[in-house]
Design a protein around this motif. Structure first.
Motif, PDB file in Angstrom:
ATOM      1  N   ASP A 136      -1.870  -0.348   6.098  1.00  0.00           N
ATOM      2  CA  ASP A 136      -2.209   0.197   7.417  1.00  0.00           C
ATOM      3  C   ASP A 136      -3.695   0.068   7.720  1.00  0.00           C
ATOM      4  O   ASP A 136      -4.146   0.488   8.794  1.00  0.00           O
ATOM      5  CB  ASP A 136      -1.803   1.681   7.490  1.00  0.00           C
ATOM      6  CG  ASP A 136      -2.570   2.547   6.498  1.00  0.00           C
ATOM      7  OD1 ASP A 136      -3.142   3.576   6.910  1.00  0.00           O
ATOM      8  OD2 ASP A 136      -2.607   2.202   5.299  1.00  0.00           O
ATOM      9  N   VAL A 137      -4.468  -0.508   6.804  1.00  0.00           N
ATOM     10  CA  VAL A 137      -5.924  -0.543   6.931  1.00  0.00           C
ATOM     11  C   VAL A 137      -6.414  -1.968   7.205  1.00  0.00           C
ATOM     12  O   VAL A 137      -6.321  -2.840   6.324  1.00  0.00           O
ATOM     13  CB  VAL A 137      -6.597  -0.002   5.648  1.00  0.00           C
ATOM     14  CG1 VAL A 137      -8.119  -0.007   5.798  1.00  0.00           C
ATOM     15  CG2 VAL A 137      -6.095   1.412   5.336  1.00  0.00           C
ATOM     16  N   PRO A 183       3.563   6.803  12.069  1.00  0.00           N
ATOM     17  CA  PRO A 183       3.074   8.051  12.667  1.00  0.00           C
ATOM     18  C   PRO A 183       1.930   8.633  11.838  1.00  0.00           C
ATOM     19  O   PRO A 183       2.021   8.714  10.609  1.00  0.00           O
ATOM     20  CB  PRO A 183       4.310   8.963  12.612  1.00  0.00           C
ATOM     21  CG  PRO A 183       5.479   8.039  12.579  1.00  0.00           C
ATOM     22  CD  PRO A 183       5.024   6.849  11.804  1.00  0.00           C
ATOM     23  N   GLY A 184       0.841   8.999  12.507  1.00  0.00           N
ATOM     24  CA  GLY A 184      -0.302   9.605  11.827  1.00  0.00           C
ATOM     25  C   GLY A 184      -1.347   8.615  11.352  1.00  0.00           C
ATOM     26  O   GLY A 184      -2.438   9.015  10.939  1.00  0.00           O
ATOM     27  N   ASN A 185      -1.038   7.319  11.394  1.00  0.00           N
ATOM     28  CA  ASN A 185      -2.024   6.327  10.967  1.00  0.00           C
ATOM     29  C   ASN A 185      -3.150   6.206  11.990  1.00  0.00           C
ATOM     30  O   ASN A 185      -2.965   6.503  13.169  1.00  0.00           O
ATOM     31  CB  ASN A 185      -1.370   4.953  10.791  1.00  0.00           C
ATOM     32  CG  ASN A 185      -0.491   4.869   9.546  1.00  0.00           C
ATOM     33  OD1 ASN A 185      -0.261   5.874   8.884  1.00  0.00           O
ATOM     34  ND2 ASN A 185       0.006   3.689   9.264  1.00  0.00           N
ATOM     35  N   ALA A 186      -4.297   5.734  11.528  1.00  0.00           N
ATOM     36  CA  ALA A 186      -5.423   5.511  12.434  1.00  0.00           C
ATOM     37  C   ALA A 186      -5.053   4.435  13.450  1.00  0.00           C
ATOM     38  O   ALA A 186      -4.333   3.484  13.128  1.00  0.00           O
ATOM     39  CB  ALA A 186      -6.653   5.088  11.636  1.00  0.00           C
ATOM     40  N   ASP A 192       0.863  -1.176   0.000  1.00  0.00           N
ATOM     41  CA  ASP A 192       0.000   0.000   0.000  1.00  0.00           C
ATOM     42  C   ASP A 192       0.909   1.239   0.000  1.00  0.00           C
ATOM     43  O   ASP A 192       2.115   1.124   0.268  1.00  0.00           O
ATOM     44  CB  ASP A 192      -0.871  -0.060   1.267  1.00  0.00           C
ATOM     45  CG  ASP A 192      -1.645   1.214   1.516  1.00  0.00           C
ATOM     46  OD1 ASP A 192      -2.280   1.717   0.580  1.00  0.00           O
ATOM     47  OD2 ASP A 192      -1.603   1.700   2.661  1.00  0.00           O
ATOM     48  N   ILE A 193       0.378   2.402  -0.301  1.00  0.00           N
ATOM     49  CA  ILE A 193       1.183   3.633  -0.273  1.00  0.00           C
ATOM     50  C   ILE A 193       0.885   4.466   0.968  1.00  0.00           C
ATOM     51  O   ILE A 193       1.718   4.586   1.870  1.00  0.00           O
ATOM     52  CB  ILE A 193       0.957   4.479  -1.548  1.00  0.00           C
ATOM     53  CG1 ILE A 193       1.512   3.749  -2.777  1.00  0.00           C
ATOM     54  CG2 ILE A 193       1.635   5.847  -1.400  1.00  0.00           C
ATOM     55  CD1 ILE A 193       1.334   4.504  -4.080  1.00  0.00           C
ATOM     56  N   GLU A 194      -0.320   5.033   1.024  1.00  0.00           N
ATOM     57  CA  GLU A 194      -0.650   5.984   2.093  1.00  0.00           C
ATOM     58  C   GLU A 194      -0.639   5.299   3.458  1.00  0.00           C
ATOM     59  O   GLU A 194      -1.377   4.351   3.700  1.00  0.00           O
ATOM     60  CB  GLU A 194      -2.032   6.592   1.823  1.00  0.00           C
ATOM     61  CG  GLU A 194      -2.437   7.668   2.807  1.00  0.00           C
ATOM     62  CD  GLU A 194      -3.826   8.240   2.507  1.00  0.00           C
ATOM     63  OE1 GLU A 194      -4.327   8.990   3.350  1.00  0.00           O
ATOM     64  OE2 GLU A 194      -4.391   7.929   1.443  1.00  0.00           O
ATOM     65  N   GLY A 195       0.238   5.750   4.341  1.00  0.00           N
ATOM     66  CA  GLY A 195       0.346   5.172   5.666  1.00  0.00           C
ATOM     67  C   GLY A 195       1.237   3.943   5.717  1.00  0.00           C
ATOM     68  O   GLY A 195       1.426   3.356   6.788  1.00  0.00           O
ATOM     69  N   PRO A 235       3.978   8.897   4.330  1.00  0.00           N
ATOM     70  CA  PRO A 235       3.179   9.457   5.431  1.00  0.00           C
ATOM     71  C   PRO A 235       1.780   9.869   4.969  1.00  0.00           C
ATOM     72  O   PRO A 235       1.621  10.476   3.905  1.00  0.00           O
ATOM     73  CB  PRO A 235       3.983  10.690   5.862  1.00  0.00           C
ATOM     74  CG  PRO A 235       5.371  10.449   5.383  1.00  0.00           C
ATOM     75  CD  PRO A 235       5.230   9.640   4.119  1.00  0.00           C
ATOM     76  N   ILE A 236       0.791   9.548   5.787  1.00  0.00           N
ATOM     77  CA  ILE A 236      -0.570   9.988   5.498  1.00  0.00           C
ATOM     78  C   ILE A 236      -0.611  11.514   5.370  1.00  0.00           C
ATOM     79  O   ILE A 236      -1.350  12.066   4.550  1.00  0.00           O
ATOM     80  CB  ILE A 236      -1.533   9.503   6.592  1.00  0.00           C
ATOM     81  CG1 ILE A 236      -1.879   8.016   6.367  1.00  0.00           C
ATOM     82  CG2 ILE A 236      -2.813  10.323   6.635  1.00  0.00           C
ATOM     83  CD1 ILE A 236      -2.807   7.415   7.382  1.00  0.00           C
ATOM     84  N   ALA A 237       0.213  12.193   6.170  1.00  0.00           N
ATOM     85  CA  ALA A 237       0.228  13.661   6.140  1.00  0.00           C
ATOM     86  C   ALA A 237       0.579  14.194   4.761  1.00  0.00           C
ATOM     87  O   ALA A 237       0.055  15.228   4.333  1.00  0.00           O
ATOM     88  CB  ALA A 237       1.214  14.203   7.172  1.00  0.00           C
TER      89      ALA A 237
END
Length: 261
Positions: free
Chosen positions: A212-213, A233-236, A16-19, A23-25
């Motif tokens: 991350d999901v 960092p920043g993940n749910a 996966d990419i985001e998270g 970074p999700i940010a």
């Protein structure tokens, strides 16, 4: 979290990419705000181009499919000529894009326009793709061990290639053997992972998916794909049940490949 041994039958790592790699940010505070702030200017500048008109056509078709949804924004056809008429349609496209993004829609039509806008932003240096510092060294190590590495993201393949082609680490596209987006299927449906396995010529249990999901991890697991949930960092946050159920890593360096021993 320590070391996570990779099962011996794994031949490919799906990321996966985001998270996960990024970074999700970066996605939430750089990429998406860029679209919202610049979509009108982009449409005005490229309106007469064939690619832009194809993007608008797809968005219009999606808007027709969404017509029964609360708050949906229709995109009219241009009923005449002149700047005023063009501006009216452009504003409708802008409003539709903002509406879809406010609901975190992941339609192909929206992703296609976003991808083309990001291409311009990356090429001009307005945006550079961010990756966590452990990502590149770890992937190089995996590849040296004979592992194939693929990307699966809800962002379009074009957007993926832009992020890694214009990254803070330079052009790192060579690290990936292929890219998948939601054209192969939603990330929360198990059939998508079966299609990916078929596409790369292996069994689903030859793949390790990092995300991350938990919903995506669950879908992959249902297809008999190995999974690990990435804590960045920043993940749910995860529930206690999710923490105890899934294999967890906070860095790609925590994966141990038996073939590299």
């Amino acid at each position: 979290m320590g070391v996570l041994p990779v099962p011996a039958e794994v031949r490919a790592i799906l990321l996966d990419i985001e998270g996960t790699t990024t970074p999700i940010a970066f996605v939430q505070e750089t990429l998406f705000p860029y679209i919202k702030a610049n979509v009108k200017e982009y449409l005005r500048a490229h309106w007469e181009e064939e690619e832009c008109q194809r993007d608008v056509g797809l968005l219009r078709k999606q808007a027709q499919e969404d017509s029964s949804l609360d708050g949906a924004v229709p995109i009219p056809f241009e009923s005449g000529s002149g700047e005023e008429e063009q501006e009216r349609v452009i504003q409708a496209v802008v409003d539709n894009v903002h509406w879809q993004m406010s609901l975190d829609r992941k339609t192909t039509a929206l992703k296609q326009l976003q991808g083309h806008m990001w291409r311009a932003a990356y090429a001009t240096g307005h945006v550079k793709g961010e990756v966590f510092e452990d990502v590149v060294p770890a992937i190089r190590k995996w590849r040296e061990a004979g592992m194939k590495v693929y990307i699966y993201s809800s962002g379009s393949v074009e957007a993926q290639k832009l992020l890694f082609g214009y990254s803070t680490e330079g052009d790192i596209l060579e690290l990936f053997d292929g890219h998948f987006d939601t054209k192969i299927g939603p990330k929360v449906e198990s059939e998508s992972y079966r299609r990916i396995a078929a596409s790369i010529g292996c069994a689903t249990n030859n793949i390790l998916f990092l995300t991350d999901v938990p919903r995506e991890a669950n879908a992959a697991e249902e297809a008999d794909t190995h999974v690990a949930v990435v804590i960045r960092p920043g993940n749910a946050g995860l529930t206690d049940d999710e923490k105890s159920y899934y294999s967890l890593i906070s860095s790609f360096t925590e994966l141990f490949l038996p073939s590299s021993a």
